[in-house]
Scaffold this active site. Structure first.
Site, short mmCIF file in Angstrom:
data_model
loop_
_atom_site.label_atom_id
_atom_site.label_comp_id
_atom_site.label_asym_id
_atom_site.label_seq_id
_atom_site.Cartn_x
_atom_site.Cartn_y
_atom_site.Cartn_z
N ASN A 1 -7.17 1.30 -11.08
CA ASN A 1 -6.99 0.26 -12.09
C ASN A 1 -8.34 -0.13 -12.67
O ASN A 1 -9.38 0.39 -12.26
CB ASN A 1 -6.25 -0.95 -11.51
CG ASN A 1 -7.02 -1.61 -10.39
OD1 ASN A 1 -8.08 -2.19 -10.63
ND2 ASN A 1 -6.52 -1.50 -9.18
N ASP B 1 -0.95 -1.50 -5.37
CA ASP B 1 0.26 -1.86 -4.62
C ASP B 1 0.96 -0.62 -4.07
O ASP B 1 1.70 -0.70 -3.10
CB ASP B 1 1.22 -2.65 -5.51
CG ASP B 1 0.61 -4.00 -5.88
OD1 ASP B 1 0.08 -4.66 -4.97
OD2 ASP B 1 0.66 -4.38 -7.07
N ILE C 1 -2.90 -6.60 2.11
CA ILE C 1 -3.96 -6.94 3.06
C ILE C 1 -4.03 -8.45 3.27
O ILE C 1 -4.04 -8.95 4.39
CB ILE C 1 -5.33 -6.41 2.56
CG1 ILE C 1 -5.24 -4.90 2.32
CG2 ILE C 1 -6.43 -6.75 3.56
CD1 ILE C 1 -6.42 -4.33 1.54
#
Ligand code: C5P
Length: 402
Positions: free
Chosen positions: A212, A281, A309
């Site tokens: 990302n 994700d 996490i």
């Protein structure tokens, strides 16, 4: 200009380039911030601006030569070095950057720089080619790695007629950074803070990945500011192109699973977790050991969920740790942020709207702080200011712990 008796002292070094005239404005800017300013000039700087100008603006003697009559009983460069709460060199030429980087001390300014224990802020100004030159690049990086604070030059018209990078940063920007350092306290001393930053890369095959656009800037700014404020800081970061912040232990990872292991392994020695990473994700369910050939390309990639996490940390927390999460949303920002606060058992969520993409990579952002006590909308701020605001709230949350 009236100043409080306990106003911090800034020793302002002025070097020989055309931007030296802007140092006069900087003196005024610093004085408006209730800082006391004392000026040191190089010989070359006096060709551009007369010492009398600075003497009149500051009401203080201006130091130029090592061989002037001593104004006080102490050796002058040593007394200046000790008096400084911050030393700022603005504008700083390529030559003076090089001298400082190599420990030269052949005039009043460079001797004071070498002798001081105060934080040093450098605001370079020079021709674009000089700024981009390998020698300058490596000198600047050397200074940065030693904890010098560099106020990056801007892009614009240069005195030589060219347009490019090398123009002295805005006076107000330099003033803000100098004030920050002059008033910086060790209010986070004793706290062990773990910060996550950057994206994670989830490999498809040896050369391709899912990732990302996170630049890591916010997380790095938080780690850097926390260390300056006295915390013991560990930064667990995904792949980014940022240098290690000064005084921070940096752990570089690639995937979400690696980031999870790196975080969980350090929790016993952690008081605060600030999760600024944009963790993927999902990851590809199958990793192709060989590069997938164009002709064999699958029509779809099966995905598998990555662990959350921060949610794991929240579930493990016995109330001892303060936890901060981020919410980058395009939909209903506050609703999502409140849900995250509850679901992940956090103390603070820093929410920002990423629908226009402006949060990524830039040096500014606009965020909303969401806690169990309510929400607080912040104006657009530099990422380092957002970092300071987050850390103020972390400090208060730690103090509120029973
Ligand atoms: O649920 P969402 O991914 O939007 O939550 C964002 C927050 O949770 C961020 O603070 C991010 O660092 C953290 N996070 C995480 N592990 C994940 C996903 C997000 O720690 N797998």
């Amino acid at each position: 200009m009236g100043r409080s008796a306990d106003a911090p002292t800034v020793v302002l070094g002025v070097t020989g380039c055309i931007a030296a005239y802007k140092a006069c404005e900087l003196v005024r800017d610093l004085q408006r911030r209730d800082l006391r300013v004392k000026v040191v000039m190089t010989e070359a700087a006096t060709r551009f601006v007369a010492p009398l100008t600075f003497r009149t603006l500051t009401g203080e003697p201006v130091a130029v030569s090592l061989w002037d009559d001593e104004p006080a009983a102490r050796v002058h460069h040593i007394s200046l070095a000790e008096e400084a709460d911050v030393l700022c060199v603005a504008p700083c030429t390529a030559n003076v950057i090089a001298k400082i980087a190599h420990g030269r001390a052949d005039d009043m300014l460079t001797t004071t720089v070498l002798a001081t224990e105060a934080p040093i802020v450098i605001a370079p100004a020079m021709n674009v080619h000089m700024w981009r030159d390998e020698a300058t690049r490596s000198n600047v990086e050397l200074l940065r790695s030693r904890g010098f604070i560099i106020v990056e030059p801007g892009i614009g018209e240069l005195a030589c007629g060219e347009v490019g990078e090398g123009r002295l940063a805005e006076v107000a920007t330099i003033g803000e950074v100098v004030e920050r350092e002059a008033r910086c306290t060790q209010d986070l001393a004793g706290l062990r803070i773990l910060v996550t930053a950057g994206p994670t890369y989830e490999p498809i095959d040896p050369v391709r990945f899912i990732g990302n656009r996170s630049s890591g800037k916010t997380g790095f700014a938080i780690a850097e500011r926390a260390a300056r404020r006295g915390a013991v800081v560990t930064l667990v970061t995904g792949p980014v192109s940022l240098p290690d912040p000064f005084g921070v232990t940096v752990v570089r990872v690639t995937t979400a699973l690696e980031m999870r292991d790196a975080v969980l392994a350090r929790l016993a020695q952690t008081d605060v977790v600030i999760a600024a990473a944009a963790v993927a994700d999902f990851r590809p369910a199958n990793f192709a050991g060989e590069k997938i050939k164009k002709d064999d390309a699958p029509r779809s990639i099966e995905l598998e969920r990555n662990p959350d996490i921060l949610a794991e940390v929240g579930a493990l927390n016995d109330g001892r740790m303060v936890l901060v999460g981020f919410a980058a949303e395009t939909g209903d920002l506050l609703e999502h942020a409140h849900k995250k606060l509850r679901d992940k058992h956090l103390d603070l969520v820093v929410a920002n709207d990423v629908s226009d993409g402006s949060a990524f990579g830039g040096s500014e952002n606009r965020v909303v702080f969401v806690t169990h006590h309510g929400t607080e909308e912040m104006p657009t701020l530099p990422k380092w200011r957002i970092a300071e605001e987050i850390l103020d709230r972390v400090r208060d949350a730690v103090q509120d712990r029973p």
